[in-house]
Enzyme design. Structure first.
Site, PDB file in Angstrom:
ATOM      1  N   ASP A   1     -10.086   1.918  -3.890  1.00  0.00           N
ATOM      2  CA  ASP A   1      -9.008   1.782  -3.102  1.00  0.00           C
ATOM      3  C   ASP A   1      -8.123   3.283  -3.092  1.00  0.00           C
ATOM      4  OD1 ASP A   1      -6.558   0.809  -1.483  1.00  0.00           O
ATOM      5  OD2 ASP A   1      -7.508  -1.113  -1.610  1.00  0.00           O
TER       6      ASP A   1
ATOM      7  N   ASN B   1      -9.893   5.816   2.176  1.00  0.00           N
ATOM      8  CA  ASN B   1      -8.799   5.229   0.806  1.00  0.00           C
ATOM      9  C   ASN B   1      -8.704   6.642  -0.047  1.00  0.00           C
ATOM     10  OD1 ASN B   1      -7.357   2.943   0.754  1.00  0.00           O
ATOM     11  ND2 ASN B   1      -9.201   1.835   1.010  1.00  0.00           N
TER      12      ASN B   1
ATOM     13  N   GLU C   1       0.817  -1.195  -0.037  1.00  0.00           N
ATOM     14  CA  GLU C   1       0.193   0.087   0.059  1.00  0.00           C
ATOM     15  C   GLU C   1       0.871   1.253   0.077  1.00  0.00           C
ATOM     16  OE1 GLU C   1      -2.540   1.776  -0.347  1.00  0.00           O
ATOM     17  OE2 GLU C   1      -4.362   0.702   0.079  1.00  0.00           O
TER      18      GLU C   1
END
Length: 295
Positions: free
Chosen positions: A205, A156, A16
């Site tokens: 996301d 997100n 991430e």
């Protein structure tokens, strides 16, 4: 688009938070579940890793040297040479039942942190998300913390469009990307509205913005990135060879290389050879540059 794995066979449980430091020609990202922050030198291809005893959701350079990391229970300054870290601020702290998730720096150098109900157990196991109890915080270089949003399921996408005075922010649990009016001088946001509704190709996301003001959104569970035009129209859908792309960033000297993080967590035997990989592909439009934390 031809995506390639950057680190050969290395696969991340929950890759991430990619960030590109143009001055150092370095890419930063994290493996949240493993509690690891990573960097990659685009010049030499060498990597560095820093490990923590808790999940870490972001690592970004500081204008005053060193790095800033978003740990599960707050922000800390990281000395990249020693690996030592010192606490900075804890917007929620321990006992909230939440953890840090999405985090990025706005064009003025303020750090924005999104939280969510903790879904990672002590052994890295998956825990259920039952409440939308996360929030969005703005952290100034002097450590002042302001809560900007509440009742967020899974925070997100944090992207700022200076030309249009916008902030993009997503709630993955709701399946929605929001857009706000954003004042760059004050850091205030207002007038939240839906920018992109739920789509059959996965859940929203992390994202990155290009120089045309289009939002490139990684779609968890959708094996793709959706490029949204500034008016919310879907410009194109870009397939990626992973099931759970988590975020993306533009990098390279011309900002025309797209790096994509992905996750292997939860897939078990259904994981393919690329799931969890850090991916790279050349694109036909330059991205907007990342900004270091001004503290």
């Amino acid at each position: 688009m031809n995506f390639k794995s950057v680190l050969a066979k290395k696969r991340f449980e929950l890759g991430e938070g990619p960030f590109y430091d143009a001055a150092a020609r370095a890419l930063y990202w994290v493996d949240i579940i493993a509690g690891e922050a990573w960097s990659l030198s685009l010049a030499s291809g060498s990597t560095r890793t820093w490990s923590f005893d808790q999940p870490v959701s972001a690592v970004v350079p500081r204008q005053n040297d060193g790095l800033l990391v978003a740990l599960a229970d707050g922000l800390a300054f990281l000395d990249p040479e020693t690996g030592g870290h010192t606490a900075f601020v804890a917007p929620e702290g321990k006992g909230s039942g939440n953890r840090s998730n999405e985090a990025r720096v706005d064009p003025q150098g303020r750090f924005w942190l999104g939280t969510m109900q903790n879904n990672i157990g002590p052994a890295g196991e998956d825990l259920p998300i039952t409440h939308s109890q996360g929030a969005l915080y703005r952290v100034t270089p002097d450590g002042a913390v302001t809560r900007m949003e509440k009742n967020i399921g899974i925070s997100n996408t944090l992207c700022w469009d200076e030309a249009r005075g916008r902030l993009y922010f997503a709630d993955t649990r709701a399946g929605v990307i929001y857009v706000y009016d954003w004042n760059g001088a004050t850091g205030e946001i207002a007038n939240r509205r839906v920018f992109a509704s739920p789509h059959e190709r996965g859940f929203p996301d992390g994202s990155a913005l290009d120089v045309e003001g289009c939002l490139w959104n990684a779609r968890w569970g959708g094996s793709c990135i959706i490029r949204y035009a500034p008016d919310g129209r879907i410009d194109r859908i870009i397939d990626v060879p992973v099931q759970q792309p988590t975020s993306c960033v533009f990098a390279g000297d011309d900002l025309k290389t797209l790096y994509v993080t992905s996750a292997r967590a939860g897939l078990g035997e259904a994981a393919n050879d690329f799931d969890g990989a850090l991916l790279r592909a050349s694109v036909d439009v330059a991205g907007q540059a990342c900004t270091a934390f001004a503290g």
